[in-house]
Scaffold this motif. Structure first.
Motif, mmCIF file in Angstrom:
data_model
loop_
_atom_site.group_PDB
_atom_site.id
_atom_site.type_symbol
_atom_site.label_atom_id
_atom_site.label_comp_id
_atom_site.label_asym_id
_atom_site.label_seq_id
_atom_site.Cartn_x
_atom_site.Cartn_y
_atom_site.Cartn_z
ATOM 1 N N MET A 12 -3.544 -24.951 -23.006
ATOM 2 C CA MET A 12 -3.292 -26.212 -23.703
ATOM 3 C C MET A 12 -1.789 -26.535 -23.689
ATOM 4 S SD MET A 12 -6.287 -27.383 -24.622
ATOM 5 C CE MET A 12 -6.812 -26.705 -23.044
ATOM 6 N N GLU A 13 -0.958 -25.506 -23.863
ATOM 7 C CA GLU A 13 0.501 -25.701 -23.791
ATOM 8 C C GLU A 13 0.917 -26.165 -22.394
ATOM 9 O OE1 GLU A 13 2.204 -21.955 -24.961
ATOM 10 O OE2 GLU A 13 1.466 -22.131 -27.020
ATOM 11 N N MET A 14 0.242 -25.629 -21.372
ATOM 12 C CA MET A 14 0.553 -26.022 -19.990
ATOM 13 C C MET A 14 0.321 -27.521 -19.796
ATOM 14 S SD MET A 14 -1.050 -22.759 -17.934
ATOM 15 C CE MET A 14 -0.563 -23.225 -16.273
ATOM 16 N N ASP A 15 -0.675 -28.062 -20.458
ATOM 17 C CA ASP A 15 -0.948 -29.500 -20.339
ATOM 18 C C ASP A 15 0.208 -30.338 -20.885
ATOM 19 O OD1 ASP A 15 -3.281 -29.896 -18.936
ATOM 20 O OD2 ASP A 15 -4.586 -29.734 -20.673
ATOM 21 N N LEU A 16 0.960 -29.764 -21.814
ATOM 22 C CA LEU A 16 2.115 -30.491 -22.357
ATOM 23 C C LEU A 16 3.298 -30.449 -21.392
ATOM 24 C CD1 LEU A 16 2.141 -29.255 -26.075
ATOM 25 C CD2 LEU A 16 1.136 -31.353 -25.167
ATOM 26 N N ASP A 17 3.374 -29.369 -20.600
ATOM 27 C CA ASP A 17 4.570 -29.121 -19.791
ATOM 28 C C ASP A 17 4.458 -29.529 -18.333
ATOM 29 O OD1 ASP A 17 5.805 -28.018 -22.011
ATOM 30 O OD2 ASP A 17 5.066 -26.006 -21.584
ATOM 31 N N PHE A 18 3.235 -29.464 -17.770
ATOM 32 C CA PHE A 18 3.112 -29.640 -16.323
ATOM 33 C C PHE A 18 2.310 -30.887 -15.964
ATOM 34 C CE2 PHE A 18 3.225 -24.873 -16.772
ATOM 35 C CZ PHE A 18 4.547 -24.747 -16.394
ATOM 36 N N LYS A 19 2.790 -31.577 -14.935
ATOM 37 C CA LYS A 19 2.067 -32.733 -14.401
ATOM 38 C C LYS A 19 1.461 -32.407 -13.037
ATOM 39 C CE LYS A 19 3.194 -35.283 -17.895
ATOM 40 N NZ LYS A 19 2.204 -35.441 -18.972
ATOM 41 N N THR A 20 2.079 -31.456 -12.334
ATOM 42 C CA THR A 20 1.499 -30.991 -11.064
ATOM 43 C C THR A 20 1.405 -29.473 -11.114
ATOM 44 O OG1 THR A 20 3.673 -30.880 -10.032
ATOM 45 C CG2 THR A 20 2.408 -32.903 -9.688
ATOM 46 N N TYR A 21 0.456 -28.938 -10.362
ATOM 47 C CA TYR A 21 0.157 -27.508 -10.436
ATOM 48 C C TYR A 21 0.264 -26.851 -9.067
ATOM 49 C CZ TYR A 21 -1.386 -27.931 -15.249
ATOM 50 O OH TYR A 21 -1.401 -28.128 -16.609
ATOM 51 N N TYR A 81 -2.276 -23.254 -11.290
ATOM 52 C CA TYR A 81 -3.649 -23.781 -11.221
ATOM 53 C C TYR A 81 -4.654 -22.700 -11.632
ATOM 54 C CZ TYR A 81 -7.869 -25.687 -8.845
ATOM 55 O OH TYR A 81 -9.134 -26.151 -8.524
ATOM 56 N N HIS A 82 -4.518 -21.498 -11.064
ATOM 57 C CA HIS A 82 -5.453 -20.411 -11.387
ATOM 58 C C HIS A 82 -5.296 -19.963 -12.845
ATOM 59 C CE1 HIS A 82 -7.106 -20.178 -7.428
ATOM 60 N NE2 HIS A 82 -5.913 -20.032 -6.891
ATOM 61 N N GLU A 83 -4.055 -19.938 -13.322
ATOM 62 C CA GLU A 83 -3.822 -19.580 -14.729
ATOM 63 C C GLU A 83 -4.456 -20.622 -15.653
ATOM 64 O OE1 GLU A 83 -0.162 -18.675 -17.895
ATOM 65 O OE2 GLU A 83 0.332 -19.312 -15.854
ATOM 66 N N TYR A 84 -4.307 -21.895 -15.263
ATOM 67 C CA TYR A 84 -4.873 -22.967 -16.091
ATOM 68 C C TYR A 84 -6.407 -22.915 -16.106
ATOM 69 C CZ TYR A 84 -5.845 -27.414 -18.234
ATOM 70 O OH TYR A 84 -6.329 -28.372 -19.092
ATOM 71 N N GLU A 133 -3.711 -41.885 -16.924
ATOM 72 C CA GLU A 133 -3.437 -41.819 -18.370
ATOM 73 C C GLU A 133 -2.474 -40.696 -18.741
ATOM 74 O OE1 GLU A 133 -7.231 -41.574 -20.401
ATOM 75 O OE2 GLU A 133 -8.077 -43.120 -19.089
ATOM 76 N N ARG A 134 -2.463 -39.617 -17.937
ATOM 77 C CA ARG A 134 -1.668 -38.447 -18.322
ATOM 78 C C ARG A 134 -0.668 -38.022 -17.259
ATOM 79 N NH1 ARG A 134 -7.198 -37.478 -19.073
ATOM 80 N NH2 ARG A 134 -7.799 -38.056 -21.181
ATOM 81 N N GLY A 135 -0.715 -38.698 -16.094
ATOM 82 C CA GLY A 135 0.218 -38.365 -15.021
ATOM 83 C C GLY A 135 -0.025 -37.015 -14.377
ATOM 84 N N ARG A 136 -1.249 -36.471 -14.537
ATOM 85 C CA ARG A 136 -1.541 -35.119 -14.060
ATOM 86 C C ARG A 136 -2.392 -35.122 -12.797
ATOM 87 N NH1 ARG A 136 -4.433 -33.391 -19.219
ATOM 88 N NH2 ARG A 136 -2.792 -33.532 -20.771
ATOM 89 N N VAL A 137 -2.073 -34.183 -11.901
ATOM 90 C CA VAL A 137 -2.981 -33.839 -10.802
ATOM 91 C C VAL A 137 -3.098 -32.318 -10.819
ATOM 92 C CG1 VAL A 137 -3.417 -33.874 -8.328
ATOM 93 C CG2 VAL A 137 -2.316 -35.839 -9.399
ATOM 94 N N TYR A 138 -4.309 -31.811 -11.059
ATOM 95 C CA TYR A 138 -4.489 -30.369 -11.200
ATOM 96 C C TYR A 138 -4.569 -29.636 -9.862
ATOM 97 C CZ TYR A 138 -5.395 -30.937 -16.213
ATOM 98 O OH TYR A 138 -5.280 -31.215 -17.545
ATOM 99 N N PHE A 139 -5.135 -30.277 -8.846
ATOM 100 C CA PHE A 139 -5.349 -29.586 -7.569
ATOM 101 C C PHE A 139 -4.009 -29.366 -6.855
ATOM 102 C CE2 PHE A 139 -9.379 -31.969 -8.233
ATOM 103 C CZ PHE A 139 -10.216 -30.866 -8.384
ATOM 104 N N PRO A 140 -3.698 -28.108 -6.505
ATOM 105 C CA PRO A 140 -2.405 -27.822 -5.864
ATOM 106 C C PRO A 140 -2.269 -28.552 -4.524
ATOM 107 C CG PRO A 140 -3.495 -25.785 -6.553
ATOM 108 C CD PRO A 140 -4.498 -26.882 -6.714
ATOM 109 N N GLY A 141 -1.089 -29.130 -4.308
ATOM 110 C CA GLY A 141 -0.801 -29.776 -3.030
ATOM 111 C C GLY A 141 -1.487 -31.113 -2.821
ATOM 112 N N VAL A 142 -2.175 -31.622 -3.847
ATOM 113 C CA VAL A 142 -2.892 -32.901 -3.700
ATOM 114 C C VAL A 142 -2.053 -34.037 -4.298
ATOM 115 C CG1 VAL A 142 -4.906 -34.228 -4.459
ATOM 116 C CG2 VAL A 142 -5.212 -31.896 -3.605
ATOM 117 N N ASP A 143 -1.830 -35.059 -3.493
ATOM 118 C CA ASP A 143 -1.146 -36.270 -3.949
ATOM 119 C C ASP A 143 -2.229 -37.320 -4.226
ATOM 120 O OD1 ASP A 143 0.122 -38.738 -4.182
ATOM 121 O OD2 ASP A 143 1.653 -38.271 -2.688
#
Length: 282
Positions: free
Chosen positions: A114-123, A128-131, A184-194
């Motif tokens: 949950m803390e990672m969601d506050l800090d990271f927008k790309t993984y 990614y595996h930790e999340y 809405e959150r500026g996040r992309v979880y999949f590594p290397g995906v634009d």
């Protein structure tokens, strides 16, 4: 004689988590209903805890999310240690943590995600595996603790498939929600995906990874206790259907709209799984 006041308090907080589950997730509620009745309230309690932590990072944009999450984390550990909380969600959760001896490191990993969601927008790969582990696999392991009802040997033998199932569910969610996560959150979880150049080849690679998780999870579902097998199988089939629907769509569709399974389809899945399992087909 009325109910013992302490039992009444416990029961009321568990019912609060049930209400939260019903309001937030029709599919999860359907899945829980197919578990043995004795498992309902414990799983509602886990869902209520997870959902409210998630709300802190995903919903309260005009508040200090970091401070709210820190307070929630502190209150969680105090509730577990003291065996009581005046926050009904945390009280219900600590009841289940203490009753089923849910490992504190699972809770720590979840709150870290949950803390990672506050800090990271790309993984990247490791994040990614930790999340995935913290946000999904450990939730599966918390539920597995409840399903195994103290049988440590069973728990250990089912750990890996439970993790794979949680991982598959979360990755399907990421695909389904790729639009809202980015917009809405500026996040992309999949590594290397634009997000802006998300194409068929990137989508296929993700889908192959998800299918691998699903395949490994199925063996574990077959070995679950009867009390839990049906509910987990329903959740598995629901997500597999959602995944199949996503696989059929081109990337430009899932980056423009959220894919859903209609409630009528969820109910027919539930009934099909119910009768299939009862007849020994599942």
């Amino acid at each position: 004689m009325g109910m013992d006041p302490k039992l009444l308090y416990d029961q009321t907080t568990l019912e609060c988590s049930k209400l939260i589950t019903q309001k937030y997730s029709t599919s999860f509620t359907l899945g829980i209903k197919t578990l043995d009745k004795k498992l309902h309230l414990p799983i509602y309690a886990i869902y209520g805890f997870v959902r409210y932590a998630d709300e802190i990072v995903d919903t309260f944009h005009d508040k200090n999310k970091k401070a709210l999450l820190e307070e929630f984390k502190k209150d969680t550990y105090e509730a577990i240690e003291n065996g009581i909380s005046l926050n009904p969600v945390l009280h219900a959760f600590q009841l289940i943590v203490n009753q089923f001896k849910i490992d504190l490191d699972l809770i720590e990993a979840f709150l870290k995600s949950m803390e990672m969601d506050l800090d990271f927008k790309t993984y990247n790969d490791s994040r990614y595996h930790e999340y995935i582990y913290g946000s999904a696999e450990v939730v599966g392991l918390m539920c597995l603790r409840v399903f195994c009802e103290g049988d440590q040997k069973m728990y250990e033998s089912l750990r890996k498939p439970a993790c794979k199932l949680g991982s598959a569910f979360q990755k399907v969610n990421f695909l389904r929600d790729i639009k809202s996560d980015f917009e809405e959150r500026g996040r992309v979880y999949f590594p290397g995906v634009d997000f802006n150049t998300f194409d068929k080849s990137a989508k296929i690679l993700i889908e192959e990874d998800i299918q691998h998780d699903f395949d490994e999870a199925l063996d574990g579902i077959r070995r679950l206790p009867l009390s839990a097998k049906l509910g987990v199988k329903v959740a598995y089939l629901y997500y597999q259907k959602l995944f199949d629907k996503i696989k059929r769509l081109p990337p430009e569709i899932i980056t423009h709209q959220r894919v859903r399974i209609p409630n009528s389809r969820k109910i027919s899945l539930l009934l099909g799984t119910y009768f299939g399992t009862k007849l020994g087909l599942g």
